[in-house]
Every structure is written in C-alpha cells, then in structure tokens.
Design an enzyme around this catalytic site. Structure first.
Site, short mmCIF file in Angstrom:
data_model
loop_
_atom_site.label_atom_id
_atom_site.label_comp_id
_atom_site.label_asym_id
_atom_site.label_seq_id
_atom_site.Cartn_x
_atom_site.Cartn_y
_atom_site.Cartn_z
N ILE A 132 0.83 -1.21 0.00
CA ILE A 132 0.00 0.00 0.00
C ILE A 132 0.87 1.26 0.00
CG2 ILE A 132 -1.80 1.25 1.28
CD1 ILE A 132 -2.79 -1.59 2.21
N ALA A 173 4.38 -1.74 9.22
CA ALA A 173 3.86 -2.62 10.27
C ALA A 173 4.36 -4.03 10.03
CB ALA A 173 2.33 -2.64 10.25
N TYR A 201 -2.05 -9.50 15.98
CA TYR A 201 -2.04 -8.46 14.94
C TYR A 201 -3.27 -7.55 15.09
CZ TYR A 201 -2.66 -6.35 10.34
OH TYR A 201 -2.87 -5.45 9.32
N LYS A 213 4.55 -9.66 -1.02
CA LYS A 213 4.13 -10.11 0.31
C LYS A 213 4.13 -11.64 0.38
CE LYS A 213 0.76 -8.00 2.42
NZ LYS A 213 -0.58 -7.43 2.71
N PHE A 256 -10.96 -23.73 -0.23
CA PHE A 256 -11.51 -24.48 0.88
C PHE A 256 -12.93 -24.90 0.55
CE2 PHE A 256 -8.61 -21.82 3.76
CZ PHE A 256 -7.63 -22.81 3.75
N1 LIG Z 1 -3.13 -5.45 2.66
C1 LIG Z 1 -4.18 -5.60 3.43
O1 LIG Z 1 -5.13 -6.32 3.08
C2 LIG Z 1 -4.26 -4.88 4.76
C3 LIG Z 1 -5.44 -5.00 5.50
C4 LIG Z 1 -5.54 -4.32 6.70
C5 LIG Z 1 -4.48 -3.55 7.16
N2 LIG Z 1 -3.33 -3.48 6.45
C6 LIG Z 1 -2.24 -2.64 6.98
O2 LIG Z 1 -1.85 -1.73 5.97
C7 LIG Z 1 -0.46 -1.44 6.10
C8 LIG Z 1 0.24 -1.74 4.80
O3 LIG Z 1 0.07 -3.13 4.52
P1 LIG Z 1 0.60 -3.81 3.21
O4 LIG Z 1 -0.44 -4.74 2.74
O5 LIG Z 1 1.13 -2.77 2.28
O6 LIG Z 1 1.78 -4.69 3.83
P2 LIG Z 1 3.32 -4.75 3.49
O7 LIG Z 1 3.91 -5.76 4.38
O8 LIG Z 1 3.53 -4.88 2.02
O9 LIG Z 1 3.82 -3.29 3.93
C9 LIG Z 1 4.32 -2.99 5.20
C10 LIG Z 1 5.71 -2.41 5.01
O10 LIG Z 1 6.23 -2.04 6.29
C11 LIG Z 1 7.60 -2.34 6.31
N3 LIG Z 1 8.02 -2.54 7.69
C12 LIG Z 1 7.75 -3.58 8.50
N4 LIG Z 1 8.32 -3.41 9.69
C13 LIG Z 1 8.96 -2.21 9.63
C14 LIG Z 1 9.75 -1.47 10.54
N5 LIG Z 1 10.00 -1.94 11.78
N6 LIG Z 1 10.28 -0.29 10.15
C15 LIG Z 1 10.06 0.19 8.91
N7 LIG Z 1 9.32 -0.46 8.00
C16 LIG Z 1 8.78 -1.65 8.35
C17 LIG Z 1 7.75 -3.61 5.48
O11 LIG Z 1 9.05 -3.76 4.96
C18 LIG Z 1 6.71 -3.39 4.39
O12 LIG Z 1 7.28 -2.81 3.24
C19 LIG Z 1 0.04 -2.27 7.27
O13 LIG Z 1 0.01 -1.45 8.42
C20 LIG Z 1 -0.98 -3.37 7.39
O14 LIG Z 1 -1.06 -3.88 8.68
C21 LIG Z 1 -3.20 -4.11 5.26
#
Ligand SMILES: NC(=O)c1ccc[n+]([C@@H]2O[C@H](COP(=O)([O-])OP(=O)(O)OC[C@H]3O[C@@H](n4cnc5c(N)ncnc54)[C@H](O)[C@@H]3O)[C@@H](O)[C@H]2O)c1
Length: 336
Positions: A22, A100, A161, A200, A223
């Site tokens: 994202i 995250a 989480y 991912k 499933f």
């Molecule tokens: N994709 C979904 O369906 C979804 C749904 C609900 C919430 N979220 C939330 O949205 C946000 C983005 O999710 P995403 O799908 O892009 O996941 P993602 O894992 O691709 O992105 C998270 C990014 O954070 C970075 N990261 C992790 N730990 C870190 C740290 N300690 N310091 C700096 N960077 C760090 C990772 O390298 C990664 O690039 C997250 O907070 C996730 O929890 C995503």
C-alpha cells in the site's frame, strides 16, 4: 486521477512502509499527481530475516519502488535515533503510516506490539511536532469474528495483529481528546488486493495467488464451502482514494475502508477464470481453520462516506479486470 481538490504540490509527505504494497502505491499516487510534492519513503526493506512462522519479518521490496523519484530511507521505525534524525531533517505536512508487521499469522507478540503500537505513538508525536496530519493503517482484523457488518466500536480481535491495530486506535482516541491542531485518521482496511502486493509472498491476497495457479494451468484450490466464505475485498485504488481523502478529513477518527459488500472466494476464482479465458473448475480442499476463520466480513462504511466523502468505485469484477494485466506480467517476470 485526483481524489481531492487539495493541492499536495510543494508539501512534504512522509510515507512509512513505502516499499510495501500500500505504501508504494501511495508513493506513486503522489508522484504521478503532484510532481512538486516532496516524498520521503521510509521502509526497513527485506533482510531475509524470518519470523517463527517462516515468513519474512518485513516484506518491503525495492521493485515496488522502481521508477520512484523521491527520497528513500532504509530504516526501522523502532529505531528512536533514526526517528529523531528524520524529525530534524524534514518538515512534514503529512504522515501516511503504513509500516507494520502486516503478517496476521505472526506470533511474536513483543515485536508486533513494539512495531505496530509503540512506534505508531512515536510517529504520532512527530506528526504533532510538525503540525502534520496523520493518516495510518488500522485493520479489519480489529473485528475478529464480530458480526457483520463490522462497525467501529464493536471490536473483538482474534490475534495479536488485530490486537495491535486496536491498541493503535485506542492511542488515537486518547490523543483526539487533546486539543490538537492536526487531524488523525485511522483506516481499517478490509481485504486489499492489487498491483505491488506480490512481494508479500504467501501473505499476498488470494486474488494474485489464484491468478497464478490458473496461469500455471492448475485448477484453483479453494476451501470446501468457499461460496459461503465471504469477505469484503477492496481494490487498491479505493484504498488510495480513502487515504487521500483522509488527509483532509471533515472529522478525525477511525474509519472502515471496504466496499460495504461481502464477496466469496469462489467469486474470485470464477471472475479470474472468466478474465483469463479458462475453464479449470475448482479443486476443493478441507478447511483446516474451521472454528478460527472469519466466514463473513463486510464493512459498515456509512461514517467513511460521511466524514471522508469516500465512495468506493471498484466492484470485484472491476478490480480484477483492472489488475489482470499486472497479474499476468508478474507471472511472466517472477513466477514462470
Ligand atoms: N493489505 C491488506 O489487506 C491490509 C489490510 C488491513 C491492514 N493493512 C495494513 O496496511 C499497512 C500496509 O500493509 P501492506 O499490505 O502494504 O503490507 P506490506 O507488508 O507490504 O507493507 C508494510 C511495510 O512495512 C515495512 N516494515 C515492517 N516493519 C517495519 C519497521 N519496523 N520499520 C520500517 N518499515 C517496516 C515492510 O518492509 C513493508 O514494506 C500495514 O500497516 C498493514 O497492517 C493491510
């Protein structure tokens, strides 16, 4: 496509988790629509280090940022010295916080709470210090098995989480009691799919996973009862829309980001087969998660519509249609 009248040109924008799914889409949204915006992309990137479930500790990948022209910083949001340095070096107008441990199956409670909860509060203090509006990623996982339609105020997280995201939201409510000059918006994304999610790995959406199974000529594995396992799947474009609108909200708060419609895993497989011109049927496998699986998620998006003027545009058919060429490209480049 611009989602707001607000002009982000000349603004300084910190995006954390910028090499992730994202976050990287946000980087390109600003780069493409506001070429004079200064974008600082912070991410810890992948190191090869894994969690006890075998998945990577962080999924950031440089390929998500190929073509990005802003400033990239590799660093950990848990590193207070780094945050102090960034705080000194830049004067932010907005912070979009996506970093995250995004893996919902991770069991390291210490790391999860530290990274997701405590680092969020540090970044929030930085936002207040700079008078920068804060927009951050919460999650539908805060609801756990709470009844549909999931509504803010009725949470029941089923894993650490979801707990961590709920604790972020509690911090937000606490700060909103103070008389702040900034807005703070937490966005509870439901199941997001779309370009730049591939890195991912296993935690990418079932849309790309089924897509690649089908492209390999395999019958998609679902499933048993997948026509009755329903989720609110949301296309990345609508998530970006929500973020942009949340940057200048009518009201701070926590908002759901979904389509407001539940669709089945069977629908995903069927729409993909239609788009890819295949007729492979479905291979049903027993669901090992019975009892601990969400069978129906559907976002109540009334407040999101009212206070963020959010209007999701992509039905699942539209999202997959928009995404399909990228699913094929990634298959050619990364999978085959
Ligand atoms: N994709 C979904 O369906 C979804 C749904 C609900 C919430 N979220 C939330 O949205 C946000 C983005 O999710 P995403 O799908 O892009 O996941 P993602 O894992 O691709 O992105 C998270 C990014 O954070 C970075 N990261 C992790 N730990 C870190 C740290 N300690 N310091 C700096 N960077 C760090 C990772 O390298 C990664 O690039 C997250 O907070 C996730 O929890 C995503």
């Amino acid at each position: 496509m611009k989602y707001t009248e607000y002009d982000f040109n000349e603004k300084t924008i910190l995006i954390t988790g910028a090499a992730g799914f994202i976050g990287s889409n946000l980087c390109f949204y600003f780069q493409n629509n506001y070429p004079m915006a200064k974008i600082i992309a912070l991410d810890s990137f992948r190191s090869g280090e894994t969690l006890s479930n075998g998945n990577l500790k962080s999924f950031g990948h440089y390929k998500n940022l190929l073509g990005f022209k802003g400033t990239v910083i590799s660093g950990d949001i848990n590193d207070k010295e780094l945050l102090n340095q960034i705080d000194e070096d830049y004067d932010f107008d907005f912070i979009f916080h996506e970093a995250a441990i995004s893996d919902t199956t991770a069991s390291e409670q210490d790391l999860m709470v530290k990274t997701n909860v405590n680092a969020y509060e540090d970044l929030l203090k930085m936002a207040i210090n700079h008078n920068a509006n804060m927009i951050y990623a919460s999650s539908a996982a805060t609801y756990g098995d709470a009844a549909s339609p999931q509504t803010v105020g009725n949470e029941n997280p089923g894993n650490v989480y979801g707990f961590s995201k709920l604790m972020m939201d509690n911090i937000t409510y606490d700060y909103l009691k103070k008389d702040l000059d900034i807005s703070i918006v937490g966005l509870r994304y439901f199941n997001v799919y779309g370009p730049r999610e591939y890195y991912k790995n296993k935690t990418a959406s079932t849309v790309i996973q089924f897509g690649h199974q089908i492209l390999a000529g395999n019958t998609p594995k679902l499933f048993e009862g997948s026509d009755k396992i329903l989720r609110d799947f949301i296309y990345i474009e609508d998530v970006i829309q929500a973020n942009i609108k949340a940057a200048t909200p009518k009201k701070s708060g926590i908002y759901n980001v979904g389509t407001g419609k539940a669709r089945s895993f069977q629908d995903i497989a069927d729409i993909l087969q239609k788009e890819l011109g295949t007729n492979l049927g479905t291979n049903y496998i027993p669901n090992p998660y019975i009892g601990q699986y969400q069978f129906h998620t559907e976002a109540n998006i009334e407040d999101t519509k009212t206070y963020l003027e959010y209007a999701p545009k992509y039905e699942m058919e539209d999202g997959i249609k928009d995404y399909i060429s990228e699913i094929k490209r990634i298959y050619e480049v990364e999978v085959k």
